[in-house]
Motif scaffolding. Structure first.
Motif, mmCIF file in Angstrom:
data_model
loop_
_atom_site.group_PDB
_atom_site.id
_atom_site.type_symbol
_atom_site.label_atom_id
_atom_site.label_comp_id
_atom_site.label_asym_id
_atom_site.label_seq_id
_atom_site.Cartn_x
_atom_site.Cartn_y
_atom_site.Cartn_z
ATOM 1 N N MET A 188 8.808 9.690 5.692
ATOM 2 C CA MET A 188 9.145 8.997 6.942
ATOM 3 C C MET A 188 8.542 7.605 6.970
ATOM 4 S SD MET A 188 7.775 8.002 10.119
ATOM 5 C CE MET A 188 6.413 9.102 10.508
ATOM 6 N N PHE A 189 7.278 7.482 6.576
ATOM 7 C CA PHE A 189 6.632 6.174 6.568
ATOM 8 C C PHE A 189 7.336 5.222 5.605
ATOM 9 C CE2 PHE A 189 3.164 8.265 8.740
ATOM 10 C CZ PHE A 189 2.602 7.260 9.501
ATOM 11 N N THR A 235 -1.662 10.421 0.632
ATOM 12 C CA THR A 235 -2.567 11.241 1.445
ATOM 13 C C THR A 235 -2.719 10.661 2.843
ATOM 14 O OG1 THR A 235 -3.806 11.913 -0.527
ATOM 15 C CG2 THR A 235 -4.903 12.191 1.588
ATOM 16 N N PHE A 236 -2.883 9.348 2.917
ATOM 17 C CA PHE A 236 -3.094 8.697 4.219
ATOM 18 C C PHE A 236 -1.912 8.937 5.152
ATOM 19 C CE2 PHE A 236 -3.155 4.753 6.885
ATOM 20 C CZ PHE A 236 -4.361 5.010 7.540
ATOM 21 N N PHE A 237 -0.683 8.918 4.599
ATOM 22 C CA PHE A 237 0.522 9.201 5.379
ATOM 23 C C PHE A 237 1.003 10.613 5.030
ATOM 24 C CE2 PHE A 237 1.157 4.489 4.413
ATOM 25 C CZ PHE A 237 0.628 4.064 5.626
ATOM 26 N N PHE A 262 0.826 -1.197 0.000
ATOM 27 C CA PHE A 262 0.000 0.000 0.000
ATOM 28 C C PHE A 262 0.868 1.258 0.000
ATOM 29 C CE2 PHE A 262 -2.163 3.320 2.570
ATOM 30 C CZ PHE A 262 -3.233 3.585 1.708
ATOM 31 N N THR A 263 1.902 1.276 0.831
ATOM 32 C CA THR A 263 2.751 2.463 0.966
ATOM 33 C C THR A 263 3.388 2.855 -0.357
ATOM 34 O OG1 THR A 263 3.217 1.914 3.284
ATOM 35 C CG2 THR A 263 4.737 3.435 2.194
ATOM 36 N N PRO A 299 -9.374 8.970 5.071
ATOM 37 C CA PRO A 299 -10.321 9.483 4.078
ATOM 38 C C PRO A 299 -11.730 9.708 4.613
ATOM 39 C CG PRO A 299 -9.817 7.164 3.664
ATOM 40 C CD PRO A 299 -8.833 7.646 4.686
ATOM 41 N N VAL A 300 -12.082 9.114 5.740
ATOM 42 C CA VAL A 300 -13.435 9.271 6.281
ATOM 43 C C VAL A 300 -13.504 10.345 7.354
ATOM 44 C CG1 VAL A 300 -15.313 8.104 7.524
ATOM 45 C CG2 VAL A 300 -14.055 6.887 5.725
#
Length: 294
Positions: free
Chosen positions: A177-178, A170-172, A161-162, A235-236
């Motif tokens: 860094m992630f 967007t999520f990270f 996913f990363t 996202p939610v």
């Protein structure tokens, strides 16, 4: 993986990052290598240049703990790097036993472990392996990692996913860094379990499909990833800053139980509560659909 190549590249990369001045040596005017020379590492470690050269060429099988610890001091390795060096030496041993592996396709949590996950209701809780497959989750973790579970192919995998899903950017919010942490976790696992085909397949896929992964993989960085804070943009419900704790499972060596929690009373805690409500209704609807289409 080629253990000798892994040893060679790891030691060279650690040697290259130390300047002579860091260890009290004169820099000199004509240095043709980045960082320390082999002879300087050998002197700092208290071994002969010939012996250190053999070690750096990958002939680490049979190196005593005393020698390995002398390299740790000479190269200024941190705890994660020390463990990685010992893992590489263990893997090189002709009598080394491979660690117990759990295929994400065949492994399932025992009942009490799933009960434990389900009892955690204030934050996402999940079990992952060193390949970063999500092996078992509570309802909040399923909602939290909604987009990871939505990726095609199974099992859900945070590393894929990363690097392979644009939604991860967007999520990270601090994606760089992630990405570094993700690669360091995989590199650590590769040292611990160098003959794991599923891990090799994942690394090969990521190296082929992601320039960023391939670059970070070449750095040979490793780390222990047990506690800290991370910020996510879900996202939610939007942005949340969460504390995390990762715990090795005593009954399942090689697996990690991770729990995310928000500071009580914070905006992140309010958003986590909203996510819990959304997740409960979302998965209730999914179950209703499944039951109506046996």
């Amino acid at each position: 993986m080629d253990n000798r190549a892994e040893v060679r590249e790891f030691l060279i990369s650690r040697r290259a990052r130390i300047s002579p001045g860091d260890v009290g040596l004169p820099a000199g005017a004509k240095r043709r290598v980045k960082g320390l020379r082999r002879s300087e590492v050998a002197t700092l470690a208290g071994v002969s240049v010939e012996y250190y050269t053999r070690l750096e060429r990958g002939a680490i099988s049979g190196a005593s703990p005393e020698v390995l610890n002398s390299l740790v001091k000479a190269l200024r390795l941190d705890d994660a790097e020390r463990a990685h060096l010992f893992d590489l030496a263990h893997a090189a041993s002709p009598v080394a036993r491979p660690p117990k592996r759990r295929s994400a396709k065949s492994w399932s949590p025992h009942t009490s472990l799933q009960w434990t996950l389900d009892a955690i209701t204030a934050g996402p809780a999940f079990v992952r392996n060193g390949r970063m497959d999500l092996l078992a989750v509570n309802t909040l973790a399923r909602a939290f990692y909604r987009d990871v579970h939505a990726m095609p192919g199974q099992p859900p995998n945070v590393a894929r996913f990363t690097f392979l899903d644009e939604r991860a950017r967007t999520f990270f919010p601090d994606w760089d860094m992630f990405a570094e942490v993700t690669v360091a976790i995989l590199r650590t696992e590769a040292g611990r379990d160098p003959h794991n085909k599923e891990l090799h397949d994942l690394i090969g896929e990521l190296c082929t499909r992601s320039d960023e992964f391939r670059h970070l993989w070449g750095a040979h960085d490793v780390r222990h990833h047990g506690t800290g804070f991370k910020t996510f943009d879900h996202p939610v419900v939007g942005e949340m800053t969460l504390a995390f704790e990762g715990m090795e499972l005593a009954a399942e060596p090689g697996l990690t139980l991770t729990v995310y929690t928000a500071e009580p009373g914070s905006a992140s805690a309010e958003r986590m509560s909203l996510l819990a409500s959304w997740g409960a209704s979302e998965f209730q609807a999914e179950r209703a659909v499944d039951e109506s289409h046996p």
